[in-house]
Write a protein that holds these residues in place. Structure first.
Motif, PDB file in Angstrom:
ATOM      1  N   ASP A 178       0.814  -1.223   0.000  1.00  0.00           N
ATOM      2  CA  ASP A 178       0.000   0.000   0.000  1.00  0.00           C
ATOM      3  C   ASP A 178       0.842   1.265   0.000  1.00  0.00           C
ATOM      4  OD1 ASP A 178      -2.393  -1.317  -0.158  1.00  0.00           O
ATOM      5  OD2 ASP A 178      -2.694  -1.398   2.010  1.00  0.00           O
ATOM      6  N   TRP A 179       0.356   2.233  -0.748  1.00  0.00           N
ATOM      7  CA  TRP A 179       1.024   3.520  -0.888  1.00  0.00           C
ATOM      8  C   TRP A 179      -0.039   4.599  -1.037  1.00  0.00           C
ATOM      9  CZ3 TRP A 179       6.089   1.750  -1.219  1.00  0.00           C
ATOM     10  CH2 TRP A 179       7.089   2.719  -1.126  1.00  0.00           C
ATOM     11  N   GLY A 180       0.288   5.792  -0.576  1.00  0.00           N
ATOM     12  CA  GLY A 180      -0.568   6.933  -0.826  1.00  0.00           C
ATOM     13  C   GLY A 180      -0.041   7.712  -2.019  1.00  0.00           C
ATOM     14  N   LEU A 181      -0.120   9.031  -1.937  1.00  0.00           N
ATOM     15  CA  LEU A 181       0.388   9.897  -3.001  1.00  0.00           C
ATOM     16  C   LEU A 181       1.728  10.478  -2.555  1.00  0.00           C
ATOM     17  CD1 LEU A 181      -2.933  11.713  -3.998  1.00  0.00           C
ATOM     18  CD2 LEU A 181      -1.937   9.613  -4.956  1.00  0.00           C
ATOM     19  N   GLY A 182       2.784   9.684  -2.753  1.00  0.00           N
ATOM     20  CA  GLY A 182       4.120  10.095  -2.349  1.00  0.00           C
ATOM     21  C   GLY A 182       4.539   9.589  -0.988  1.00  0.00           C
ATOM     22  N   PHE A 183       3.622   8.976  -0.275  1.00  0.00           N
ATOM     23  CA  PHE A 183       3.903   8.471   1.077  1.00  0.00           C
ATOM     24  C   PHE A 183       3.611   6.972   1.130  1.00  0.00           C
ATOM     25  CE2 PHE A 183       2.843  12.911   1.432  1.00  0.00           C
ATOM     26  CZ  PHE A 183       3.786  13.413   2.305  1.00  0.00           C
ATOM     27  N   GLU A 184       4.534   6.229   1.725  1.00  0.00           N
ATOM     28  CA  GLU A 184       4.273   4.811   1.940  1.00  0.00           C
ATOM     29  C   GLU A 184       3.353   4.643   3.133  1.00  0.00           C
ATOM     30  OE1 GLU A 184       5.949   0.664   3.434  1.00  0.00           O
ATOM     31  OE2 GLU A 184       7.445   2.267   3.278  1.00  0.00           O
ATOM     32  N   ILE A 185       2.383   3.736   3.032  1.00  0.00           N
ATOM     33  CA  ILE A 185       1.453   3.454   4.125  1.00  0.00           C
ATOM     34  C   ILE A 185       1.868   2.132   4.771  1.00  0.00           C
ATOM     35  CG2 ILE A 185      -0.964   3.260   4.789  1.00  0.00           C
ATOM     36  CD1 ILE A 185      -0.338   5.845   3.278  1.00  0.00           C
ATOM     37  N   ARG A 186       1.976   2.143   6.092  1.00  0.00           N
ATOM     38  CA  ARG A 186       2.464   0.936   6.779  1.00  0.00           C
ATOM     39  C   ARG A 186       1.499  -0.236   6.663  1.00  0.00           C
ATOM     40  NH1 ARG A 186       3.584  -2.937   9.459  1.00  0.00           N
ATOM     41  NH2 ARG A 186       5.164  -3.244  11.033  1.00  0.00           N
ATOM     42  N   ASP A 187       0.219   0.007   7.007  1.00  0.00           N
ATOM     43  CA  ASP A 187      -0.779  -1.054   7.030  1.00  0.00           C
ATOM     44  C   ASP A 187      -0.232  -2.287   7.742  1.00  0.00           C
ATOM     45  OD1 ASP A 187      -2.736   0.477   6.027  1.00  0.00           O
ATOM     46  OD2 ASP A 187      -2.760  -0.353   4.024  1.00  0.00           O
ATOM     47  N   GLY A 188      -0.365  -3.480   7.121  1.00  0.00           N
ATOM     48  CA  GLY A 188       0.068  -4.699   7.804  1.00  0.00           C
ATOM     49  C   GLY A 188       1.344  -5.286   7.250  1.00  0.00           C
ATOM     50  N   LYS A 189       2.175  -4.461   6.621  1.00  0.00           N
ATOM     51  CA  LYS A 189       3.380  -4.977   5.971  1.00  0.00           C
ATOM     52  C   LYS A 189       4.347  -5.623   6.972  1.00  0.00           C
ATOM     53  CE  LYS A 189       3.254  -1.487   2.333  1.00  0.00           C
ATOM     54  NZ  LYS A 189       3.692  -0.131   1.983  1.00  0.00           N
ATOM     55  N   SER A 190       4.927  -6.726   6.516  1.00  0.00           N
ATOM     56  CA  SER A 190       5.917  -7.434   7.342  1.00  0.00           C
ATOM     57  C   SER A 190       6.827  -8.234   6.410  1.00  0.00           C
ATOM     58  CB  SER A 190       5.220  -8.365   8.324  1.00  0.00           C
ATOM     59  OG  SER A 190       6.173  -9.034   9.123  1.00  0.00           O
ATOM     60  N   PRO A 191       8.150  -8.045   6.549  1.00  0.00           N
ATOM     61  CA  PRO A 191       8.851  -7.127   7.459  1.00  0.00           C
ATOM     62  C   PRO A 191       8.687  -5.675   7.031  1.00  0.00           C
ATOM     63  CG  PRO A 191      10.402  -8.108   5.925  1.00  0.00           C
ATOM     64  CD  PRO A 191       9.089  -8.777   5.664  1.00  0.00           C
ATOM     65  N   HIS A 192       9.065  -4.773   7.952  1.00  0.00           N
ATOM     66  CA  HIS A 192       8.928  -3.354   7.661  1.00  0.00           C
ATOM     67  C   HIS A 192       9.939  -2.565   8.470  1.00  0.00           C
ATOM     68  CE1 HIS A 192       6.771   0.554   7.029  1.00  0.00           C
ATOM     69  NE2 HIS A 192       6.618  -0.006   5.846  1.00  0.00           N
ATOM     70  N   TRP A 193      10.214  -1.339   7.989  1.00  0.00           N
ATOM     71  CA  TRP A 193      11.241  -0.509   8.624  1.00  0.00           C
ATOM     72  C   TRP A 193      10.709   0.264   9.820  1.00  0.00           C
ATOM     73  CZ3 TRP A 193      10.108   4.736   8.286  1.00  0.00           C
ATOM     74  CH2 TRP A 193       9.181   5.116   7.306  1.00  0.00           C
ATOM     75  N   THR A 194       9.364   0.350   9.991  1.00  0.00           N
ATOM     76  CA  THR A 194       8.817   0.972  11.196  1.00  0.00           C
ATOM     77  C   THR A 194       8.749  -0.084  12.294  1.00  0.00           C
ATOM     78  OG1 THR A 194       6.553   0.537  10.460  1.00  0.00           O
ATOM     79  CG2 THR A 194       7.516   2.669   9.857  1.00  0.00           C
ATOM     80  N   GLY A 195       8.067   0.210  13.381  1.00  0.00           N
ATOM     81  CA  GLY A 195       8.069  -0.690  14.526  1.00  0.00           C
ATOM     82  C   GLY A 195       6.949  -1.712  14.513  1.00  0.00           C
ATOM     83  N   SER A 196       7.099  -2.718  15.329  1.00  0.00           N
ATOM     84  CA  SER A 196       6.042  -3.728  15.451  1.00  0.00           C
ATOM     85  C   SER A 196       4.800  -3.144  16.107  1.00  0.00           C
ATOM     86  CB  SER A 196       6.549  -4.927  16.256  1.00  0.00           C
ATOM     87  OG  SER A 196       6.948  -4.522  17.556  1.00  0.00           O
ATOM     88  N   HIS A 197       4.963  -2.024  16.817  1.00  0.00           N
ATOM     89  CA  HIS A 197       3.827  -1.370  17.478  1.00  0.00           C
ATOM     90  C   HIS A 197       3.351  -0.128  16.724  1.00  0.00           C
ATOM     91  CE1 HIS A 197       4.071  -4.075  20.870  1.00  0.00           C
ATOM     92  NE2 HIS A 197       5.358  -3.801  21.009  1.00  0.00           N
ATOM     93  N   SER A 198       3.920   0.130  15.535  1.00  0.00           N
ATOM     94  CA  SER A 198       3.429   1.240  14.718  1.00  0.00           C
ATOM     95  C   SER A 198       2.012   0.930  14.252  1.00  0.00           C
ATOM     96  CB  SER A 198       4.327   1.439  13.489  1.00  0.00           C
ATOM     97  OG  SER A 198       5.637   1.820  13.872  1.00  0.00           O
ATOM     98  N   SER A 199       1.159   1.929  14.265  1.00  0.00           N
ATOM     99  CA  SER A 199      -0.222   1.694  13.842  1.00  0.00           C
ATOM    100  C   SER A 199      -0.279   1.488  12.331  1.00  0.00           C
ATOM    101  CB  SER A 199      -1.103   2.879  14.238  1.00  0.00           C
ATOM    102  OG  SER A 199      -0.917   3.961  13.340  1.00  0.00           O
ATOM    103  N   PRO A 200      -1.319   0.792  11.834  1.00  0.00           N
ATOM    104  CA  PRO A 200      -1.469   0.613  10.389  1.00  0.00           C
ATOM    105  C   PRO A 200      -1.564   1.932   9.624  1.00  0.00           C
ATOM    106  CG  PRO A 200      -2.920  -0.889  11.583  1.00  0.00           C
ATOM    107  CD  PRO A 200      -2.355   0.065  12.592  1.00  0.00           C
ATOM    108  N   ALA A 201      -1.983   2.997  10.304  1.00  0.00           N
ATOM    109  CA  ALA A 201      -2.133   4.302   9.653  1.00  0.00           C
ATOM    110  C   ALA A 201      -0.816   5.049   9.503  1.00  0.00           C
ATOM    111  CB  ALA A 201      -3.114   5.166  10.441  1.00  0.00           C
TER     112      ALA A 201
END
Length: 271
Positions: A197-220
């Motif tokens: 998932d991606w927005g307009l120029g911004f990556e959206i975390r959602d449920g991606k795994s693995p990911h560069w944000t945290g395990s407790h980062s919200s999907p938003a």
């Protein structure tokens, strides 16, 4: 913030970071926040913001044709134009796959420059950098990855993303929500994601795994990371953003350390 102290133990020559609350106050910083670092792909959110200002100013519409046949400004912003990663070569029809594309952002820059009648870097300066007081930020290279900035400046941008002044809040909300949902694709450095998932120029975390944000980062959570060892995320669920700039290229070293830092920052913010 004590959590930012973790960065002192990272295997990087230099690093600077800042955490910014939704009201624009800085919750904490570490390192030389006025030092200029290459942004790599963290340039893209800045470039996208300039494109969105141009849209609001009537320079073009998001659904105006741009890039390959059938592609629009919106497709380019959302990495669904079909352009290859680093080549001006079409690999799929627009809107069918999430193909992360530096070439797409270069086409965006060319499209805006032509429509506005000025170089993209100058439009970015006048539309975004100058109004936000980002005096340590410039674009000497590509709109895809050629920016230079400081942690202090990106903290100002992170504050803008959380409480927009340059754009209508509805525009920012649309840019940080999923565009063309359900598309799979490769997240650079993290492999195939379904959906990617991606927005307009911004990556959206959602449920991606693995990911560069945290395990407790919200999907938003939304933001971007760069191959120069940089990242910026905004987590609306906690009302805060984090900016980290380093001078060591992204690689295996970052895979455990970036999420651990994010989770520590989130825990500290939660009290």
């Amino acid at each position: 913030m004590e959590s930012l102290g973790m960065i002192a133990r990272w295997p990087v020559p230099n690093a600077a970071a800042a955490v910014v609350r939704q009201d624009g106050t800085v919750a904490g910083t570490t390192g030389p926040v006025d030092r200029e670092f290459p942004l790599a792909s963290v340039t893209k959110p800045l470039a996208a913001y300039a494109v969105l200002v141009a849209y609001e100013e009537g320079v073009f519409e998001l659904d105006d044709p741009a890039g390959p046949e059938g592609s629009t400004v919106r497709h380019l912003l959302a990495h669904t134009s079909g352009l290859a990663f680093d080549e001006h070569r079409v690999t799929s029809p627009p809107g069918t796959r999430r193909l992360y594309s530096n070439a797409g952002f270069e086409v965006l820059g060319e499209t805006l420059a032509k429509a506005a009648g000025m170089p993209f870097a100058e439009y970015l300066r006048q539309a975004v950098l100058e109004p936000l007081g980002m005096t340590g930020t410039s674009l000497p290279g590509s709109p895809a990855a050629g920016g230079v900035s400081t942690a202090a400046d990106l903290a100002r941008f992170a504050a803008e993303l959380q409480a927009p002044r340059l754009l209508h809040p509805s525009t920012v909300a649309a840019a940080t929500s999923v565009a063309f949902p359900g598309l799979k694709g490769v997240l650079p450095g993290y492999g195939l994601q379904n959906p990617n998932d991606w927005g307009l120029g911004f990556e959206i975390r959602d449920g991606k795994s693995p990911h560069w944000t945290g395990s407790h980062s919200s999907p938003a959570t939304f933001g971007h990371f760069g191959q120069s060892g940089t990242f910026l995320w905004v987590d609306p669920a906690v009302g805060a953003a984090c900016v980290v700039l380093t001078d060591r290229d992204f690689g295996e070293w970052a895979l455990p350390l970036w999420p651990a830092l994010t989770d520590a920052v989130l825990a500290e913010l939660a009290g």
